[in-house]
Design a protein around this motif. Structure first.
Motif, PDB file in Angstrom:
ATOM      1  N   VAL A  92       0.834  -1.200   0.000  1.00  0.00           N
ATOM      2  CA  VAL A  92       0.000   0.000   0.000  1.00  0.00           C
ATOM      3  C   VAL A  92       0.870   1.252   0.000  1.00  0.00           C
ATOM      4  O   VAL A  92       0.619   2.204  -0.752  1.00  0.00           O
ATOM      5  CB  VAL A  92      -0.960   0.003   1.212  1.00  0.00           C
ATOM      6  N   ALA A  93       1.924   1.256   0.836  1.00  0.00           N
ATOM      7  CA  ALA A  93       2.778   2.437   0.931  1.00  0.00           C
ATOM      8  C   ALA A  93       3.463   2.738  -0.398  1.00  0.00           C
ATOM      9  O   ALA A  93       3.563   3.900  -0.811  1.00  0.00           O
ATOM     10  CB  ALA A  93       3.814   2.262   2.037  1.00  0.00           C
ATOM     11  N   VAL A  94       3.916   1.683  -1.086  1.00  0.00           N
ATOM     12  CA  VAL A  94       4.525   1.886  -2.399  1.00  0.00           C
ATOM     13  C   VAL A  94       3.485   2.450  -3.364  1.00  0.00           C
ATOM     14  O   VAL A  94       3.759   3.386  -4.132  1.00  0.00           O
ATOM     15  CB  VAL A  94       5.119   0.565  -2.942  1.00  0.00           C
ATOM     16  N   GLY A  95       2.267   1.907  -3.268  1.00  0.00           N
ATOM     17  CA  GLY A  95       1.191   2.411  -4.124  1.00  0.00           C
ATOM     18  C   GLY A  95       0.956   3.894  -3.909  1.00  0.00           C
ATOM     19  O   GLY A  95       0.835   4.658  -4.867  1.00  0.00           O
ATOM     20  N   SER A 119      -8.519  -0.780   0.507  1.00  0.00           N
ATOM     21  CA  SER A 119      -7.240  -0.225   0.938  1.00  0.00           C
ATOM     22  C   SER A 119      -6.962   1.113   0.269  1.00  0.00           C
ATOM     23  O   SER A 119      -6.204   1.920   0.800  1.00  0.00           O
ATOM     24  CB  SER A 119      -6.107  -1.206   0.673  1.00  0.00           C
ATOM     25  N   GLY A 120      -7.599   1.360  -0.870  1.00  0.00           N
ATOM     26  CA  GLY A 120      -7.469   2.682  -1.473  1.00  0.00           C
ATOM     27  C   GLY A 120      -8.040   3.765  -0.584  1.00  0.00           C
ATOM     28  O   GLY A 120      -7.478   4.844  -0.461  1.00  0.00           O
ATOM     29  N   GLY A 121      -9.157   3.460   0.054  1.00  0.00           N
ATOM     30  CA  GLY A 121      -9.816   4.465   0.875  1.00  0.00           C
ATOM     31  C   GLY A 121      -9.156   4.705   2.214  1.00  0.00           C
ATOM     32  O   GLY A 121      -9.152   5.823   2.706  1.00  0.00           O
ATOM     33  N   VAL A 122      -8.594   3.678   2.815  1.00  0.00           N
ATOM     34  CA  VAL A 122      -8.100   3.845   4.180  1.00  0.00           C
ATOM     35  C   VAL A 122      -6.744   4.535   4.261  1.00  0.00           C
ATOM     36  O   VAL A 122      -6.338   4.978   5.319  1.00  0.00           O
ATOM     37  CB  VAL A 122      -7.992   2.513   4.953  1.00  0.00           C
ATOM     38  N   THR A 123      -6.042   4.632   3.121  1.00  0.00           N
ATOM     39  CA  THR A 123      -4.690   5.163   3.198  1.00  0.00           C
ATOM     40  C   THR A 123      -4.627   6.644   3.479  1.00  0.00           C
ATOM     41  O   THR A 123      -3.660   7.129   4.032  1.00  0.00           O
ATOM     42  CB  THR A 123      -3.969   4.957   1.865  1.00  0.00           C
TER      43      THR A 123
END
Lengths: 232, 256
Positions: free
Chosen positions: B142-145, B192-196
């Motif tokens: 996720v962080a890389v994304g 996971s797109g929303g929670v970041t």
């Protein structure tokens, strides 16, 4: 703790890369301390008050099995948590100020306030509807990817009609809405529902509500932009 | 004195913002569920924390996070800084803004790795997958994304290309990936797109975008300024789906 990496990155860039003093450093430090204290209190309070009630309520309602009340609750939960979401409050105000500075909006406090509030209400209504949809998805066991894909399609379709000035903020709205308050409460509702309904896997079907809540605001904010600025 | 007045105004506004939640919970508790609330005192104290905390946070946000993001954007795009001392530098050339990209990537990665709601999601994901997806693997994915997303978003603002093109391409990639991904990963990846994008990340990243669009010549904050958060929400979906495929491949690959 959440802030530490941010502080490190900014400190590194200020001292090593930019090598320029920050203007208004004292004010900023005071502000940063307020952010830290505020966030700590806020999260502590959420865990003491809002989350236990919210989770309890989500479970009680799921067990009760009344579709009407669930529908109302899902919408109201999405709406009210979004209205209180700090990131959205900050962004909508900033969006209004930007609209003023580029001459799209009259520079009166009333107009700025009503535009920012309009944005927030639009996003809140769309999150309410999104949670509602997500709950029906769990109840009726619809596959998530078809819904998301039709959502993507709608986003692209409306983008063609939306004024340029709203597209950026509309696309951002999706990510902004699902933040500190909304995510835990909505996830509690989803997992609570999926636990009660037979034939669903709570860990699998409990997810997915957030995805709707990130998608629908994009569509609704663009429609809001069309009504305020006209088509692009 | 001004500070006190300003603060009380913020407090009142925060009351208004929290009112819908209070009404909702009160209504459902009294009319629908008809149960007494356990630990009423604790809940009241917690609510006061929420109110005061939110007020502090929003006041501090205006004084610190928003100006900070904008100042950093201005300093990083300052002609003298960009040119490295040499005067003649083409400010419209996107290749001259290397430090902006480095900053965008680092801030995206650093804030996401520390994000509490992501830790929770990563833990659940580990359970869903029966251990084939590690919590750390997911967090890094996720962080890389997010890092790639924000960097690309910064590039978009500097280059001035329309936002929807990038998002459209991103959507197509997501749809193609969805077709090939393990079913259990799909809702998780979409979420996971929303929670970041958390409460702290959003103001800094948004201010970075607005600051960039204000300082790069030929960009209009109203048109180009927003959109970074959209990138930060879309790219984690891609990276998590990719990670899911990769983890799936590791589990199912033929053993020698």
């Amino acid at each position: 703790m959440d802030l530490l990496p941010i502080i490190l990155v900014i400190a590194f860039f200020q001292t090593v890369v930019i090598r320029q003093p920050l203007p208004q450093l004292t004010e900023m430090l005071i502000g940063a301390v307020m952010v830290v204290i505020g966030l700590a209190l806020f999260i502590e309070g959420l865990e003491m008050a809002l989350f236990p009630i919210g989770e309890n309520m989500a479970q009680a309602l799921s067990r009760k099995g009344s579709v009407v009340w669930l529908t109302i609750f899902a919408f109201a939960l999405g709406f009210s948590t979004t209205i209180a979401e700090p990131a959205l409050i900050a962004i909508s105000k900033e969006a209004a100020l930007i609209a003023v500075s580029s001459g799209l909006l009259e520079d009166t406090p009333e107009r700025i306030g009503s535009y920012a509030m309009g944005l927030r209400l639009t996003v809140a209504v769309s999150v309410g509807i999104a949670i509602l949809l997500g709950v029906y998805r769990i109840l009726l066991n619809w596959p998530i990817h078809y819904l998301i894909m039709s959502g993507y399609f709608l986003v692209m379709l409306i983008t063609f009609f939306a004024p340029k000035e709203i597209i950026g903020i509309a696309y951002d709205a999706g990510g902004v809405t699902t933040s500190t308050i909304t995510v835990p409460l909505v996830t509690a509702l989803g997992v609570g529902l999926a636990t009660v309904i037979r034939g669903t896997n709570p860990l699998l079907d409990g997810f997915g509500l957030i995805a709707f809540a990130s998608l629908l605001p994009m569509i609704f904010v663009m429609i809001y932009g069309i009504t305020v600025f006209g088509t692009g | 004195m001004d500070q006190v007045i300003h603060f009380s105004q913020n407090l009142l506004l925060t009351c208004r913002d929290l009112l819908p939640i209070v009404l909702l919970f009160a209504f459902f508790q009294i009319v629908v569920i008809k149960q007494r609330i356990a630990n009423l005192k604790r809940i009241l104290i917690g609510s006061i924390y929420v109110l005061v905390g939110l007020t502090f946070f929003l006041s501090g946000l205006e004084d610190a996070l928003f100006p900070l993001g904008k100042i950093m954007a201005t300093q990083l795009t300052d002609p003298e800084f960009v040119g490295g001392g040499e005067k003649a530098v083409d400010l419209t050339d996107w290749k001259n803004y290397i430090w902006v990209y480095v900053f965008a990537a680092t801030i995206g990665f650093a804030t996401t790795i520390a994000e509490p709601s992501l830790m929770a999601v990563a833990f659940k994901a580990n359970q869903v997958s029966g251990g084939s997806i590690s919590a750390w693997g997911l967090r890094i994915a996720v962080a890389v994304g997010v890092a790639v997303g924000i960097t690309l978003g910064a590039f978009r603002i500097i280059a001035g290309t329309p936002l929807y093109v990038y998002i459209l391409v991103g959507y197509v990639i997501v749809i193609v990936q969805t077709a090939f991904s393990p079913k259990s990963m799909i809702p998780l990846a979409y979420d996971s797109g929303g929670v970041t994008t958390s409460t702290v990340t959003v103001p800094i990243v948004a201010a970075l975008g607005l600051g960039l669009s204000a300082s790069v010549p030929g960009r209009d904050p109203a048109i180009d300024g927003f959109g970074l958060i959209a990138f930060a929400s879309l790219f984690p979906i891609i990276s998590v789906l990719a990670y899911g495929q990769f983890a799936n491949y590791l589990v199912h690959k033929p053993k020698h």
